[in-house]
Design a protein around this motif. Structure first.
Motif, PDB file in Angstrom:
ATOM      1  N   LEU A  21     -17.643  -3.439 -22.716  1.00  0.00           N
ATOM      2  CA  LEU A  21     -18.903  -2.677 -22.719  1.00  0.00           C
ATOM      3  C   LEU A  21     -18.664  -1.216 -23.073  1.00  0.00           C
ATOM      4  CD1 LEU A  21     -20.433  -4.397 -19.594  1.00  0.00           C
ATOM      5  CD2 LEU A  21     -21.589  -4.248 -21.818  1.00  0.00           C
ATOM      6  N   LYS A  22     -17.574  -0.649 -22.582  1.00  0.00           N
ATOM      7  CA  LYS A  22     -17.248   0.738 -22.910  1.00  0.00           C
ATOM      8  C   LYS A  22     -17.020   0.912 -24.407  1.00  0.00           C
ATOM      9  CE  LYS A  22     -14.873   3.520 -20.527  1.00  0.00           C
ATOM     10  NZ  LYS A  22     -13.768   4.242 -19.873  1.00  0.00           N
ATOM     11  N   LEU A  23     -16.577  -0.152 -25.064  1.00  0.00           N
ATOM     12  CA  LEU A  23     -16.352  -0.101 -26.509  1.00  0.00           C
ATOM     13  C   LEU A  23     -17.607  -0.414 -27.311  1.00  0.00           C
ATOM     14  CD1 LEU A  23     -12.867  -1.874 -26.521  1.00  0.00           C
ATOM     15  CD2 LEU A  23     -13.317   0.522 -27.089  1.00  0.00           C
ATOM     16  N   GLY A  24     -18.721  -0.664 -26.609  1.00  0.00           N
ATOM     17  CA  GLY A  24     -19.990  -0.830 -27.295  1.00  0.00           C
ATOM     18  C   GLY A  24     -20.420  -2.248 -27.551  1.00  0.00           C
ATOM     19  N   HIS A  25     -19.719  -3.230 -26.997  1.00  0.00           N
ATOM     20  CA  HIS A  25     -20.080  -4.619 -27.235  1.00  0.00           C
ATOM     21  C   HIS A  25     -21.157  -5.089 -26.263  1.00  0.00           C
ATOM     22  CE1 HIS A  25     -16.786  -4.739 -30.012  1.00  0.00           C
ATOM     23  NE2 HIS A  25     -15.889  -4.503 -29.072  1.00  0.00           N
ATOM     24  N   GLU A  26     -21.840  -6.149 -26.625  1.00  0.00           N
ATOM     25  CA  GLU A  26     -22.824  -6.785 -25.741  1.00  0.00           C
ATOM     26  C   GLU A  26     -22.095  -7.872 -24.968  1.00  0.00           C
ATOM     27  OE1 GLU A  26     -26.926  -9.475 -25.965  1.00  0.00           O
ATOM     28  OE2 GLU A  26     -26.171  -8.475 -27.784  1.00  0.00           O
ATOM     29  N   VAL A  27     -22.228  -7.872 -23.640  1.00  0.00           N
ATOM     30  CA  VAL A  27     -21.358  -8.732 -22.825  1.00  0.00           C
ATOM     31  C   VAL A  27     -22.155  -9.515 -21.789  1.00  0.00           C
ATOM     32  CG1 VAL A  27     -19.412  -8.791 -21.224  1.00  0.00           C
ATOM     33  CG2 VAL A  27     -19.394  -7.160 -23.123  1.00  0.00           C
ATOM     34  N   ASP A  28     -21.849 -10.821 -21.728  1.00  0.00           N
ATOM     35  CA  ASP A  28     -22.275 -11.684 -20.634  1.00  0.00           C
ATOM     36  C   ASP A  28     -21.023 -12.271 -19.984  1.00  0.00           C
ATOM     37  OD1 ASP A  28     -25.385 -12.272 -20.599  1.00  0.00           O
ATOM     38  OD2 ASP A  28     -24.786 -12.148 -22.714  1.00  0.00           O
ATOM     39  N   VAL A  29     -21.000 -12.285 -18.652  1.00  0.00           N
ATOM     40  CA  VAL A  29     -19.913 -12.917 -17.893  1.00  0.00           C
ATOM     41  C   VAL A  29     -20.482 -14.160 -17.235  1.00  0.00           C
ATOM     42  CG1 VAL A  29     -18.201 -12.646 -16.061  1.00  0.00           C
ATOM     43  CG2 VAL A  29     -18.889 -10.658 -17.432  1.00  0.00           C
ATOM     44  N   VAL A  30     -19.805 -15.296 -17.407  1.00  0.00           N
ATOM     45  CA  VAL A  30     -20.266 -16.536 -16.772  1.00  0.00           C
ATOM     46  C   VAL A  30     -19.183 -17.013 -15.807  1.00  0.00           C
ATOM     47  CG1 VAL A  30     -21.825 -17.225 -18.616  1.00  0.00           C
ATOM     48  CG2 VAL A  30     -19.434 -17.887 -18.755  1.00  0.00           C
ATOM     49  N   GLU A  31     -19.603 -17.412 -14.627  1.00  0.00           N
ATOM     50  CA  GLU A  31     -18.679 -17.756 -13.538  1.00  0.00           C
ATOM     51  C   GLU A  31     -19.189 -18.988 -12.795  1.00  0.00           C
ATOM     52  OE1 GLU A  31     -16.180 -18.407 -10.688  1.00  0.00           O
ATOM     53  OE2 GLU A  31     -15.702 -16.811 -12.117  1.00  0.00           O
ATOM     54  N   ALA A  32     -18.310 -19.960 -12.553  1.00  0.00           N
ATOM     55  CA  ALA A  32     -18.701 -21.181 -11.858  1.00  0.00           C
ATOM     56  C   ALA A  32     -19.012 -20.938 -10.390  1.00  0.00           C
ATOM     57  CB  ALA A  32     -17.595 -22.225 -11.992  1.00  0.00           C
ATOM     58  N   ASP A  33     -18.295 -20.007  -9.759  1.00  0.00           N
ATOM     59  CA  ASP A  33     -18.468 -19.750  -8.331  1.00  0.00           C
ATOM     60  C   ASP A  33     -19.783 -19.014  -8.072  1.00  0.00           C
ATOM     61  OD1 ASP A  33     -17.972 -19.552  -5.624  1.00  0.00           O
ATOM     62  OD2 ASP A  33     -16.016 -18.590  -5.841  1.00  0.00           O
ATOM     63  N   ALA A  34     -20.199 -19.058  -6.825  1.00  0.00           N
ATOM     64  CA  ALA A  34     -21.431 -18.365  -6.442  1.00  0.00           C
ATOM     65  C   ALA A  34     -21.204 -16.885  -6.177  1.00  0.00           C
ATOM     66  CB  ALA A  34     -22.035 -19.025  -5.197  1.00  0.00           C
ATOM     67  N   VAL A  35     -19.930 -16.445  -6.168  1.00  0.00           N
ATOM     68  CA  VAL A  35     -19.607 -15.040  -5.962  1.00  0.00           C
ATOM     69  C   VAL A  35     -18.617 -14.603  -7.027  1.00  0.00           C
ATOM     70  CG1 VAL A  35     -20.031 -15.088  -3.474  1.00  0.00           C
ATOM     71  CG2 VAL A  35     -17.731 -15.570  -4.355  1.00  0.00           C
ATOM     72  N   ALA A  36     -18.617 -13.311  -7.333  1.00  0.00           N
ATOM     73  CA  ALA A  36     -17.653 -12.761  -8.281  1.00  0.00           C
ATOM     74  C   ALA A  36     -16.355 -12.408  -7.550  1.00  0.00           C
ATOM     75  CB  ALA A  36     -18.235 -11.527  -8.959  1.00  0.00           C
ATOM     76  N   GLY A  37     -15.269 -12.332  -8.322  1.00  0.00           N
ATOM     77  CA  GLY A  37     -14.017 -11.864  -7.750  1.00  0.00           C
ATOM     78  C   GLY A  37     -12.857 -12.816  -7.863  1.00  0.00           C
ATOM     79  N   GLY A  38     -13.119 -14.124  -7.981  1.00  0.00           N
ATOM     80  CA  GLY A  38     -12.015 -15.073  -8.074  1.00  0.00           C
ATOM     81  C   GLY A  38     -11.129 -15.005  -6.841  1.00  0.00           C
ATOM     82  N   MET A  39      -9.814 -14.900  -7.057  1.00  0.00           N
ATOM     83  CA  MET A  39      -8.873 -14.837  -5.938  1.00  0.00           C
ATOM     84  C   MET A  39      -9.016 -13.537  -5.153  1.00  0.00           C
ATOM     85  SD  MET A  39      -5.408 -16.541  -7.523  1.00  0.00           S
ATOM     86  CE  MET A  39      -4.580 -16.606  -5.928  1.00  0.00           C
ATOM     87  N   ALA A  40      -9.656 -12.529  -5.750  1.00  0.00           N
ATOM     88  CA  ALA A  40      -9.854 -11.251  -5.061  1.00  0.00           C
ATOM     89  C   ALA A  40     -11.156 -11.210  -4.272  1.00  0.00           C
ATOM     90  CB  ALA A  40      -9.827 -10.097  -6.073  1.00  0.00           C
ATOM     91  N   ALA A  41     -11.968 -12.264  -4.349  1.00  0.00           N
ATOM     92  CA  ALA A  41     -13.249 -12.280  -3.638  1.00  0.00           C
ATOM     93  C   ALA A  41     -13.031 -12.299  -2.126  1.00  0.00           C
ATOM     94  CB  ALA A  41     -14.072 -13.483  -4.067  1.00  0.00           C
ATOM     95  N   HIS A  42     -13.996 -11.772  -1.405  1.00  0.00           N
ATOM     96  CA  HIS A  42     -13.947 -11.720   0.056  1.00  0.00           C
ATOM     97  C   HIS A  42     -14.781 -12.845   0.668  1.00  0.00           C
ATOM     98  CE1 HIS A  42     -12.543  -7.385   1.134  1.00  0.00           C
ATOM     99  NE2 HIS A  42     -11.917  -7.822   0.055  1.00  0.00           N
ATOM    100  N   PHE A  43     -14.617 -13.033   1.954  1.00  0.00           N
ATOM    101  CA  PHE A  43     -15.501 -13.882   2.737  1.00  0.00           C
ATOM    102  C   PHE A  43     -15.764 -13.192   4.070  1.00  0.00           C
ATOM    103  CE2 PHE A  43     -11.325 -15.079   4.192  1.00  0.00           C
ATOM    104  CZ  PHE A  43     -11.466 -15.426   5.520  1.00  0.00           C
ATOM    105  N   ASP A  44     -16.821 -13.609   4.752  1.00  0.00           N
ATOM    106  CA  ASP A  44     -17.195 -13.031   6.044  1.00  0.00           C
ATOM    107  C   ASP A  44     -16.415 -13.757   7.135  1.00  0.00           C
ATOM    108  OD1 ASP A  44     -18.302 -11.991   8.312  1.00  0.00           O
ATOM    109  OD2 ASP A  44     -20.341 -12.646   7.920  1.00  0.00           O
ATOM    110  N   PHE A  45     -15.443 -13.063   7.710  1.00  0.00           N
ATOM    111  CA  PHE A  45     -14.554 -13.661   8.712  1.00  0.00           C
ATOM    112  C   PHE A  45     -14.985 -13.184  10.088  1.00  0.00           C
ATOM    113  CE2 PHE A  45      -9.772 -14.434   9.743  1.00  0.00           C
ATOM    114  CZ  PHE A  45     -10.058 -15.729  10.137  1.00  0.00           C
TER     115      PHE A  45
END
Length: 438
Positions: A21-45
């Protein structure tokens, strides 16, 4: 401006979107999970926001620092003195500094000298090209001695890599040793970093940056196919709709790639399928009392079936102790399907072995997470096995954590590679992989 779709909203995918996006492109991110972050995502513990899988920052992690600056959150980075230990022969043995090495009862005088010299020289080296075709076991036995491998490394390797334990790259192990070895306040004190608020601070900042720049993050959108026509990528079809694309960056684990991109040549599909992975079951405990004063503890005990524990609260301060207990294993291992309750009970019993003062009532909460493709198996010669990031399909780039080699999984390498991939969107250039052994 190139219409770009990023597949996967882990740290690398989100960073790629930010830089594109900083380089001026049009961007969509698609993710199977219900939250962003992958292995870095948090949960409510139980009221504490914490990572699904632990993360830490080392002082050589320059791409992380650049990304934090770019996002305006560099002031959230904190450094803390940390330590490690071995649990062996029924007790903890401090490790990781000259005094601990000199005073340990785990090794004899010659073993201490050879081990210390090998680790010290490894942390000072800038290149490991001579180790690319060597196994970690052969390298350790040559430098520190076979007895040191048997005493300190064999069980750790067996419990992390199972049938692949003797087939792990020395370059990969040496690079890990170097990264942590260079993250020190002094020769006597290790120092690691964390973000205030945890990895979610980075994930939230990346999502906010993407949306602020006009990008879109689509969660719960599992990808069904990355489409191509006449040798060029044309779009991404998900369970909830299709996205036109002139460029696609795919960051999902490589084992999924052949099924997602049917237009790839068979030789490319075979190259992705040939990359082996180990899974992980990670049990996280919240406790009323600490287990040890150490951040990480390696375990050498024939009755304990884990390579170690991470006491994360000894890095990121929390009101209660938080301990990660990782069980690495192939997903076809019998224990992979063990009930959560059995894993929680077994892992807590291991913590009690380490700290006999720990009582059942000290356990506040526990959670079990499973990840089938947690750790690529990097064998000797792995560099030649990694496919090019730019696929034979024009406009389609593919990279996951195995492309960080010889570095291990981590936000820093993901940020570096994300920026490289974003910079070649719309061009015929190949992303510049970091010189493999620099």
């Amino acid at each position: 401006m190139v219409k770009t779709v990023i597949v996967g909203a882990g740290a690398m995918g989100l960073a790629a979107a930010h830089y594109a996006l900083k380089l001026g492109h049009e961007v969509d991110v698609v993710e199977a999970d219900a939250v962003a972050g992958g292995m870095a995502a948090h949960f409510d513990f139980e009221g504490l926001s914490i990572e699904r899988f632990y993360h830490f920052i080392c002082k050589p992690d320059a791409p992380t620092f650049a990304l934090l600056e770019d996002l305006g959150i560099a002031d959230r980075l904190r450094w803390r003195p940390t330590s490690m230990a071995y649990f062996a022969k029924g007790r903890l043995h401090p490790w990781g500094d000259p005094v601990s090495l000199l005073t340990t009862s785990l090794l004899g005088p010659v073993e201490k000298f050879r081990y210390g010299l090998q680790m010290f020289l490894t942390s000072r080296r800038d290149a490991f090209d001579d180790l690319e075709g060597v196994s970690a076991r052969a390298w350790i036995e040559k430098g520190a001695g076979r007895s040191v491998y048997e005493k300190l490394w064999r069980q750790l390797m067996d419990l992390k890599f199972y049938q692949y334990a003797d087939d792990i790259s020395a370059a990969w192990i040496a690079t890990r040793v170097r990264r942590v070895g260079r993250s020190r306040r002094s020769l006597f004190q290790e120092e690691l970093g964390y973000l205030e608020g945890g990895s979610q601070t980075l994930v939230d900042a990346l999502v906010a940056s993407i949306e602020r720049q006009g990008g879109r993050v689509h969660l719960a959108h599992p990808v069904q196919e990355i489409e191509a026509y006449d040798g060029r990528v044309t779009g991404v079809r998900t369970a909830k709709g299709r996205f036109d694309a002139e460029a696609v960056i795919c960051t999902v684990p490589t084992p999924f790639v052949p099924g997602l991109v049917p237009a790839l040549p068979q030789a490319s599909k075979d190259s992705y399928a040939a990359i082996r992975n180990i899974g992980v079951i990670c049990v996280v405990h919240k406790l009323r009392t600490p287990v040890t004063p150490h951040f990480w503890v390696n375990i050498i005990d024939p009755d304990i079936e884990i390579p170690g524990v991470i006491e994360f609260s000894n890095l990121r301060p929390t009101d209660e102790a938080v301990v990660y207990v990782p069980y690495y294993m192939p997903p076809d291992a019998p224990k992979w399907t063990a009930p959560d309750e059995a894993l929680i009970a077994e892992s807590f019993s291991y913590l009690q072995r380490i700290n006999p003062q720990l009582r059942p009532e000290d356990r506040i909460a526990s959670r079990v997470g499973r990840l089938k493709h947690a750790q690529p198996v990097c064998e000797p010669g792995f560099a030649a096995k990694i496919p090019p990031i730019q696929t034979p399909i024009a406009g389609l780039q593919v990279a996951d954590t195995c492309f960080y080699y010889p570095e291990d999984r981590g936000v820093s390498e993901g940020a570096r590679l994300a920026r490289e991939m974003a910079q070649v969107i719309g061009s015929s250039r190949e992303p510049r992989r970091q010189p493999v052994f620099a």
